[in-house]
Design a protein around this motif. Structure first.
Motif, PDB file in Angstrom:
ATOM      1  N   VAL A  63     -49.014 -42.116 -82.128  1.00 13.44           N
ATOM      2  CA  VAL A  63     -47.884 -41.171 -82.159  1.00 13.44           C
ATOM      3  C   VAL A  63     -46.741 -41.758 -81.339  1.00 13.44           C
ATOM      4  N   MET A  64     -47.096 -42.244 -80.172  1.00 15.27           N
ATOM      5  CA  MET A  64     -46.095 -42.800 -79.259  1.00 15.27           C
ATOM      6  C   MET A  64     -45.521 -44.120 -79.781  1.00 15.27           C
ATOM      7  N   GLU A  65     -46.398 -44.967 -80.295  1.00 15.96           N
ATOM      8  CA  GLU A  65     -45.935 -46.274 -80.802  1.00 15.96           C
ATOM      9  C   GLU A  65     -44.932 -46.088 -81.936  1.00 15.96           C
ATOM     10  N   ILE A  66     -45.225 -45.186 -82.831  1.00 18.06           N
ATOM     11  CA  ILE A  66     -44.319 -44.945 -83.964  1.00 18.06           C
ATOM     12  C   ILE A  66     -42.987 -44.397 -83.454  1.00 18.06           C
ATOM     13  N   LEU A  67     -43.058 -43.422 -82.559  1.00 20.24           N
ATOM     14  CA  LEU A  67     -41.818 -42.801 -82.079  1.00 20.24           C
ATOM     15  C   LEU A  67     -40.996 -43.763 -81.220  1.00 20.24           C
ATOM     16  N   SER A  68     -41.652 -44.770 -80.628  1.00 20.66           N
ATOM     17  CA  SER A  68     -40.901 -45.708 -79.786  1.00 20.66           C
ATOM     18  C   SER A  68     -39.874 -46.487 -80.611  1.00 20.66           C
ATOM     19  N   THR A  69     -40.116 -46.645 -81.904  1.00 19.83           N
ATOM     20  CA  THR A  69     -39.099 -47.308 -82.746  1.00 19.83           C
ATOM     21  C   THR A  69     -38.329 -46.292 -83.578  1.00 19.83           C
ATOM     22  N   GLU A  70     -38.995 -45.267 -84.067  1.00 17.04           N
ATOM     23  CA  GLU A  70     -38.323 -44.311 -84.958  1.00 17.04           C
ATOM     24  C   GLU A  70     -37.312 -43.421 -84.225  1.00 17.04           C
ATOM     25  N   MET A  71     -37.562 -43.101 -82.970  1.00 13.77           N
ATOM     26  CA  MET A  71     -36.630 -42.231 -82.236  1.00 13.77           C
ATOM     27  C   MET A  71     -35.295 -42.932 -81.984  1.00 13.77           C
ATOM     28  N   PRO A  72     -35.279 -44.114 -81.356  1.00  8.56           N
ATOM     29  CA  PRO A  72     -33.968 -44.768 -81.163  1.00  8.56           C
ATOM     30  C   PRO A  72     -33.257 -45.063 -82.484  1.00  8.56           C
ATOM     31  N   ALA A  73     -34.017 -45.349 -83.524  1.00  5.00           N
ATOM     32  CA  ALA A  73     -33.386 -45.648 -84.819  1.00  5.00           C
ATOM     33  C   ALA A  73     -32.659 -44.434 -85.386  1.00  5.00           C
ATOM     34  N   GLY A 132     -31.112 -42.317 -83.218  1.00  5.01           N
ATOM     35  CA  GLY A 132     -30.215 -41.877 -82.145  1.00  5.01           C
ATOM     36  C   GLY A 132     -30.857 -40.875 -81.206  1.00  5.01           C
ATOM     37  N   ARG A 133     -32.164 -40.862 -81.125  1.00  8.50           N
ATOM     38  CA  ARG A 133     -32.875 -39.881 -80.289  1.00  8.50           C
ATOM     39  C   ARG A 133     -33.512 -40.584 -79.084  1.00  8.50           C
ATOM     40  N   THR A 134     -34.017 -39.780 -78.161  1.00 11.68           N
ATOM     41  CA  THR A 134     -34.485 -40.334 -76.884  1.00 11.68           C
ATOM     42  C   THR A 134     -35.998 -40.496 -76.840  1.00 11.68           C
ATOM     43  N   PHE A 135     -36.412 -41.670 -76.388  1.00 18.34           N
ATOM     44  CA  PHE A 135     -37.829 -41.974 -76.188  1.00 18.34           C
ATOM     45  C   PHE A 135     -37.977 -42.641 -74.836  1.00 18.34           C
ATOM     46  N   ARG A 179     -25.997 -53.130 -61.027  1.00 17.32           N
ATOM     47  CA  ARG A 179     -26.977 -53.409 -62.087  1.00 17.32           C
ATOM     48  C   ARG A 179     -26.660 -52.506 -63.270  1.00 17.32           C
ATOM     49  N   THR A 180     -27.184 -52.850 -64.426  1.00 16.36           N
ATOM     50  CA  THR A 180     -27.015 -51.965 -65.576  1.00 16.36           C
ATOM     51  C   THR A 180     -28.113 -50.916 -65.525  1.00 16.36           C
ATOM     52  N   ASP A 181     -27.714 -49.646 -65.562  1.00 18.08           N
ATOM     53  CA  ASP A 181     -28.697 -48.579 -65.443  1.00 18.08           C
ATOM     54  C   ASP A 181     -29.464 -48.379 -66.752  1.00 18.08           C
ATOM     55  N   TYR A 182     -30.588 -47.700 -66.662  1.00 18.90           N
ATOM     56  CA  TYR A 182     -31.470 -47.486 -67.816  1.00 18.90           C
ATOM     57  C   TYR A 182     -30.747 -46.813 -68.973  1.00 18.90           C
ATOM     58  N   GLY A 183     -29.955 -45.785 -68.662  1.00 17.80           N
ATOM     59  CA  GLY A 183     -29.271 -45.034 -69.715  1.00 17.80           C
ATOM     60  C   GLY A 183     -28.362 -45.918 -70.556  1.00 17.80           C
ATOM     61  N   THR A 184     -27.650 -46.795 -69.885  1.00 17.41           N
ATOM     62  CA  THR A 184     -26.756 -47.718 -70.602  1.00 17.41           C
ATOM     63  C   THR A 184     -27.575 -48.680 -71.467  1.00 17.41           C
ATOM     64  N   LEU A 185     -28.655 -49.202 -70.890  1.00 17.40           N
ATOM     65  CA  LEU A 185     -29.516 -50.117 -71.650  1.00 17.40           C
ATOM     66  C   LEU A 185     -30.125 -49.413 -72.852  1.00 17.40           C
ATOM     67  N   TYR A 186     -30.533 -48.152 -72.647  1.00 18.51           N
ATOM     68  CA  TYR A 186     -31.144 -47.402 -73.753  1.00 18.51           C
ATOM     69  C   TYR A 186     -30.134 -47.169 -74.865  1.00 18.51           C
ATOM     70  N   MET A 187     -28.879 -46.839 -74.491  1.00 17.98           N
ATOM     71  CA  MET A 187     -27.857 -46.603 -75.513  1.00 17.98           C
ATOM     72  C   MET A 187     -27.580 -47.869 -76.313  1.00 17.98           C
ATOM     73  N   LEU A 240     -30.466 -48.240 -78.641  1.00 23.28           N
ATOM     74  CA  LEU A 240     -30.346 -47.205 -79.658  1.00 23.28           C
ATOM     75  C   LEU A 240     -29.306 -47.600 -80.709  1.00 23.28           C
ATOM     76  N   GLU A 241     -28.164 -48.074 -80.242  1.00 30.68           N
ATOM     77  CA  GLU A 241     -27.105 -48.457 -81.196  1.00 30.68           C
ATOM     78  C   GLU A 241     -27.575 -49.594 -82.105  1.00 30.68           C
ATOM     79  N   ALA A 242     -28.292 -50.550 -81.513  1.00 23.37           N
ATOM     80  CA  ALA A 242     -28.809 -51.669 -82.312  1.00 23.37           C
ATOM     81  C   ALA A 242     -29.837 -51.163 -83.321  1.00 23.37           C
ATOM     82  N   ALA A 243     -30.685 -50.236 -82.884  1.00 26.93           N
ATOM     83  CA  ALA A 243     -31.732 -49.706 -83.769  1.00 26.93           C
ATOM     84  C   ALA A 243     -31.125 -48.899 -84.905  1.00 26.93           C
TER      85      ALA A 243
END
Lengths: 398, 297
Positions: A41-51, A53-56, B272-280, B283-286
């Motif tokens: 569940v977690m592995e799938i969401l680790s890629t599907e959530m950011p794709a 625009g959601r938070t994981f 340093r670059t914070d986690y939120g910025t790195l995550y965004m 996310l944008e790349a994904a």
């Protein structure tokens, strides 16, 4: 077998169905910690959530995971975590906090065998009572389960809907077998399963965070207090009768909705004299057992419970009023059978049928348990079997 | 308290629960002054606390406030911040919260570098439960669970945070209002996980158990057991560096003086670059990759 109009299908695993059910429901916040047998569940969401625009986020343990999803919910997210027994035990602290702060969130527990580390790769249904009563103190919670892969998808969506509508933590009990079993399922189209979002108050002005099921996240124009202490509608500490009143309201908001929350399937109960009441993965061999018993002239029927809490007394009593005997197969030493026995209240006999070696009950075992309750002429027999572990010669655990 | 900060207080929740002589009120004033100085939008400030005397802080603050479970405040705050990165999230923890029951969450927050500010109200004892031993109680000091004196070495929260990798680490005391306000302000401004270890006074328990029962003496105790140090000069130059050597220096100085002083000031402030910025970014790349491949559901 198939036609050109056939709807899209996918061959997927229970855990994949759960992850995609969460995406379908609009889950936009996941925090978790890996644990067998829930990790997919977690592995799938680790890629599907950011794709999407959601938070994981992967947290440092399960206590942090449940804490983060509660924080995520108050930050405005539709929040999920998934775990298994040992992690679920650690999450009890946070589940209590979510309950008393009426935080909408979903906790998936892929049950595995035994206490402690037990057998991580063996299925079980041993966490039912913990799901209902695991955290300390009286509290509201909704517990759902699923018996097939399509169910795992749909119940995940329903878990979010219930969490959002009633502002309550919802626990979805899967198990190792369902989690890793693959089935071809009809892929739900967008809009096919209703998706519910938490109600917003008409205005942020004068918003009281614990007055009713309307919800505002932090930073949305109201400033308010959230605490795990007993509190009033404003979120500030109370005691005595005011605390009792608030607790009754919180528990009552779930209990009073028992009929609308009750999800179930019925199979051949109309003319049944022998009822099987099962839930989760065990409903599959139970359904097969019904057909075998019918082929041998025993009028069996099945009630498959998908909502385990609040407990649907009305459904169980309806069966009890109609049959002579109820068999309760489950993969533990007898947990729901107690609740069912209480609910039946002597209307008919109740037989446990349990298995705890990490394997599923087979249809033949359920048939055997059912037959053992009947005399040769098919009438209620004098030879009840027990669970074979703690109560071999008794009808009910003592 | 000055009229200036009344807008940040919930009159309905006053008076607060803290004992006469407790340093927590002084910390609150410094915090509110920092919020005022930085002109943070009140509706966008979130204060998350754990359990204990420090945990009661959010009750009196008119922000978005969350009183969570013991030790988990930083994990709850992680969720709040990642769900809405536009919020200013302040985590208030006690020393027991941060370094005992919540030690795991604390070190991982230091490592992960989410843009949160952790203010640790460090009184060296468990106050709300009645004066029991904390992991920060100095060796030899008494508590209701170490009447003969503590035989364990204490955690140094600054060293813990430095070791766990926090980008901004400071220590101050509720005695030194000016330094405290300045350091809290800098911590909030820091983009990433910032830690301020604030030594505060507990005359009721730590004081009574250790012969500093008078609030006045307890404040002097804070003054006399700490030593302000200069900020690392390297911070102002082009290159970034670990400033532990300043810490070492202050400790060496304390050793030379023959006094067991805790240095106060900034120990590390690294861009340093914070986690939120790195995550965004991730996310944008994904999202871009998904759109590129046609985006099946």
């Amino acid at each position: 077998m198939s036609t050109s109009t056939k709807r899209p299908q996918r061959l997927i695993q229970g855990n994949e169905a759960c992850a995609h059910g969460a995406l379908y429901a609009g889950c936009n916040f996941y925090a978790g910690y890996p644990i067998t047998p829930s990790s997919e569940v977690m592995e799938i969401l680790s890629t599907e959530m950011p794709a999407r625009g959601r938070t994981f986020i992967q947290m440092e343990d399960e206590i942090a995971s449940i804490s983060a999803i509660i924080g995520g919910a108050w930050g405005g997210g539709k929040a999920l975590t998934a775990t298994s027994g040992p992690g679920f035990s650690l999450m009890q602290e946070g589940i209590g906090y979510a309950a008393i702060t009426e935080t909408p969130c979903v906790i998936v527990n892929c049950q595995r065998w035994g206490p402690s580390t037990g057998q991580p790769t063996k299925g079980a249904q041993g966490d039912v009572m913990q799901a209902i009563w695991g955290t300390h103190g009286d509290h509201p919670v909704i517990v759902l389960t699923a018996s097939n892969v399509r169910d795992a998808f749909e119940m995940t969506v329903k878990a979010f809907n219930f969490a959002e509508e009633h502002r309550v933590p919802v626990i979805l009990l899967l198990d190792e077998v369902l989690a890793h079993m693959r089935e071809n399922i009809d892929w739900p189209e967008p809009g096919e399963i209703p998706v519910v979002d938490r109600a917003r108050p008409a205005s942020a002005k004068g918003f009281k965070p614990f007055e009713n099921n309307t919800f505002l996240p932090f930073g949305a124009g109201a400033r308010f207090h959230v605490t795990g202490l007993a509190h009033n509608a404003d979120g500030f500490t109370v005691g005595d009768e005011a605390a009792a009143r608030e607790l009754r309201r919180m528990v009552g908001k779930v209990q009073s909705k028992v009929r609308e929350l009750a999800m179930f399937d019925r199979l051949r109960l109309d003319d049944a004299t022998l009822g099987i009441i099962s839930y989760g993965i065990t409903s599959r061999p139970a359904a097969a057992a019904v057909e075998i018993l019918r082929s041998e002239g025993i009028r069996a029927g099945l009630l498959d419970l998908k909502t385990l809490w609040p407990f649907p007394d009305h459904l169980v009593r309806e069966v009890a009023d109609r049959v002579d005997r109820i068999v309760v197969p489950e993969l533990n030493m007898g947990q729901m059978v107690r609740e069912i026995t209480r609910s039946v209240g002597g209307r008919c006999e109740v037989q446990p049928c349990t298995r705890i070696d990490g394997h599923l009950l087979t249809p033949a075992q359920i048939v055997e348990a059912a037959k053992a309750t009947l005399a040769a002429d098919g009438s209620p027999g004098q030879r009840p079997i027990g669970c074979g572990t703690c109560c071999s010669e008794r009808t009910v655990h003592s | 308290m000055s009229e200036t900060y009344r807008q940040f207080l919930r009159a309905s929740q006053l008076p607060h629960v803290w004992c006469p002589g407790c340093g927590n009120g002084t910390i609150v004033k410094a915090f509110l002054q920092a919020v005022e100085d930085l002109k943070l939008e009140q509706d966008r400030v979130v204060v998350v606390s754990g359990i204990g005397c420090s945990g009661r802080t959010p009750f009196v603050l008119d922000f978005n406030t969350m009183h969570t479970t013991h030790g988990r405040a930083v994990a709850f705050a992680t969720g709040v911040k990642l769900a809405n990165q536009g919020l200013h999230v302040i985590v208030i923890m006690g020393d027991g919260d941060a370094s005992a029951i919540g030690g795991n969450h604390f070190i991982h927050a230091c490592r992960r570098n989410i843009d949160l500010t952790a203010l640790i109200f460090n009184n060296g004892i468990y106050g709300l439960t009645g004066g029991q031993l904390a992991p920060t109680t100095p060796t030899g000091k008494r508590s209701t669970t170490s009447l003969a004196g503590n035989i364990e070495p204490p955690f140094d929260i600054v060293r813990l945070a430095l070791g766990a990798g926090a980008g901004f680490v400071a220590r101050t005391t509720s005695f030194d209002h000016k330094q405290m306000t300045s350091l809290i302000r800098r911590a909030i401004q820091y983009k990433g996980f910032s830690v301020v270890d604030i030594m505060t006074s507990c005359p009721t328990y730590f004081g009574r158990m250790n012969d500093v029962a008078e609030p006045y003496d307890m404040v002097h105790y804070l003054r006399d057991t700490t030593s302000p140090m200069q900020d690392c000069t390297c911070r102002k130059s082009e290159h970034s560096c670990e400033t532990d050597h300043e810490h070492e220096h202050a400790e060496q100085l304390a050793e030379e003086l023959g006094v067991e002083l805790s240095p106060t000031g900034v120990f590390r402030e690294e861009a340093r670059t914070d986690y939120g910025t790195l995550y965004m970014r991730k996310l944008e790349a994904a999202v871009a990759a998904r759109n590129g491949r046609g985006g099946a559901s």
